[in-house]
Design a protein around this motif. Sequence first.
Motif, PDB file in Angstrom:
ATOM      1  N   THR A 242      10.211   0.572  -2.838  1.00 53.34           N
ATOM      2  CA  THR A 242       9.373  -0.579  -3.177  1.00 53.34           C
ATOM      3  C   THR A 242      10.017  -1.826  -2.595  1.00 53.34           C
ATOM      4  O   THR A 242      11.249  -1.940  -2.544  1.00 53.34           O
TER       5      THR A 242
ATOM      6  N   GLU B  11       2.906  -9.244  -5.878  1.00 58.43           N
ATOM      7  CA  GLU B  11       2.609  -7.856  -5.559  1.00 58.43           C
ATOM      8  C   GLU B  11       3.840  -7.230  -4.910  1.00 58.43           C
ATOM      9  O   GLU B  11       4.713  -7.935  -4.395  1.00 58.43           O
TER      10      GLU B  11
ATOM     11  N   GLU C  32       4.944  -3.726  -2.328  1.00 56.82           N
ATOM     12  CA  GLU C  32       4.444  -2.667  -1.464  1.00 56.82           C
ATOM     13  C   GLU C  32       5.333  -1.442  -1.615  1.00 56.82           C
ATOM     14  O   GLU C  32       6.524  -1.548  -1.909  1.00 56.82           O
TER      15      GLU C  32
ATOM     16  N   LEU D 284       0.809  -2.226  -3.910  1.00 56.30           N
ATOM     17  CA  LEU D 284       0.121  -1.799  -2.693  1.00 56.30           C
ATOM     18  C   LEU D 284       0.790  -0.551  -2.138  1.00 56.30           C
ATOM     19  O   LEU D 284       1.971  -0.571  -1.775  1.00 56.30           O
TER      20      LEU D 284
ATOM     21  N   VAL E  47       1.244   1.852   0.830  1.00 57.96           N
ATOM     22  CA  VAL E  47       1.070   1.791   2.288  1.00 57.96           C
ATOM     23  C   VAL E  47       0.958   3.215   2.807  1.00 57.96           C
ATOM     24  O   VAL E  47       1.935   3.979   2.792  1.00 57.96           O
TER      25      VAL E  47
ATOM     26  N   SER F  66      -7.404  -2.211  -0.112  1.00 54.50           N
ATOM     27  CA  SER F  66      -7.220  -3.651  -0.026  1.00 54.50           C
ATOM     28  C   SER F  66      -7.486  -4.141   1.396  1.00 54.50           C
ATOM     29  O   SER F  66      -8.367  -4.962   1.634  1.00 54.50           O
TER      30      SER F  66
ATOM     31  N   TYR G  59      -3.690  -0.149   3.214  1.00 47.04           N
ATOM     32  CA  TYR G  59      -3.029  -0.718   2.040  1.00 47.04           C
ATOM     33  C   TYR G  59      -3.965  -0.532   0.849  1.00 47.04           C
ATOM     34  O   TYR G  59      -5.054  -1.104   0.796  1.00 47.04           O
TER      35      TYR G  59
ATOM     36  N   ALA H 273      -4.539  -0.652  -3.235  1.00 48.13           N
ATOM     37  CA  ALA H 273      -4.009  -1.432  -4.343  1.00 48.13           C
ATOM     38  C   ALA H 273      -4.220  -0.740  -5.688  1.00 48.13           C
ATOM     39  O   ALA H 273      -5.297  -0.210  -5.978  1.00 48.13           O
TER      40      ALA H 273
END
Length: 404
Positions: free
Chosen positions: A181, A188, A190, A225, A227, A247, A398, A400
């Motif tokens: 992460t 936010e 990712e 998010l 990925v 997203s 991406y 969410a």
Amino acid sequence: MPTTPVWPIPVRVSMPSSRSRSATMPAVRCSWNAISGWRWMSRRSATVRTLIVLASLAMSNVFIRSDDNRQPGSQRCPYRRILSAVPTGQHGEVGTTFSRTSLMISADRPGHLVTTATLDARYLPDVMALVERCAAHDGFDAGADEGFVRARSYPVPPEIVLQTADLIWVVGDRVVGYAGTYGFGRDEIEVVAVVDPEWRRRGIGRALIDEAIRVGHRAGVSRVLLVVPRFSVGGHALSERVGAKRSHSEAAMVLRDVPPGGDELGMGLVARIANVSDVAVLGEIGSSAFGGSPEEASAISRSSIGAVGRTIFLISRNGEDVGMVSIAVDHGAASIAGFAVRPEHQGMGIGRAVLKWLVRRLHGDGIAPITIEVDVTNDRAAGLYRDCGFREDRIYDYLAVAIG
């Protein structure tokens, strides 16, 4: 571990032999819980005992064992689990284990989770090897992903320490899953994740993503998010199961043709390396170009200044700060990000001049590959990057997950 069973039901226990008792001690302790349950039942009427046994059989047995080294292809456990969660510990074992000695609630998901703030020398080589195995199996270039993993061994800026975690799934002495992460000081985080091809469809990916979402909870962000490469069918299926919604998508572009030209920027432009005193200006430029608040954009820049392998160039023209560009160099590869020009100075060729100067400089230093990412809907930026020698390599979606 509780001294009495949660439910007064029979528990199937892997009983240790005298030769392997130390290796299976968790099963020994659990056997006393089973005995306690039978003692509780012995004080009930025959009818009640019968009903309890039938109910427990309908729910299926709990299967407890200590072998988290079960290899792929071995017989799957025939018992369905009735316990679905184990309390999270600190910096380590969560999900299917109480401890690293491994109490398995589900034989479909063996192993344990190790959580660290950075990838140290103990785990970095194993995670790198995991990425290479996944790349060979899934048919993608591991270069960019390896660069991301190596960067995880660097110190974490204090501004994003709560948003940063390395989640490592270990079976025996083998790393079979990883999720990282990362945040930029925004609302936010990712997440990128990989699971060894031989250990997929065991619930390991779901366990990693669930823990990454918990990291988001603890960091106080509003969404996570995920990925996911566009080609990853399994990644999209897992994202759908955790309730992730699309997203946006970004295309990763790689420099294929070095643009001609010299070492000068031209157009009266000057590039200098930014420092902490420039954070406010960088925040204004980033906010004006990408949206969001100047404070969020400043936090992103602050986390990069001084970070290992990171450099931000502040671009000025006739004494006015008009743009910025950030680069991250690791093991001879570079990624370009945070490339922005103030809106009132766009359309003048400043972005094109800066990008061509930068890639010529990086290429001249022997750095390759050089990558940059762009939103797939931003045709103007994508056209600029193509003009500077970049070509699309792959697309990342991406997805969410909202945190309520």
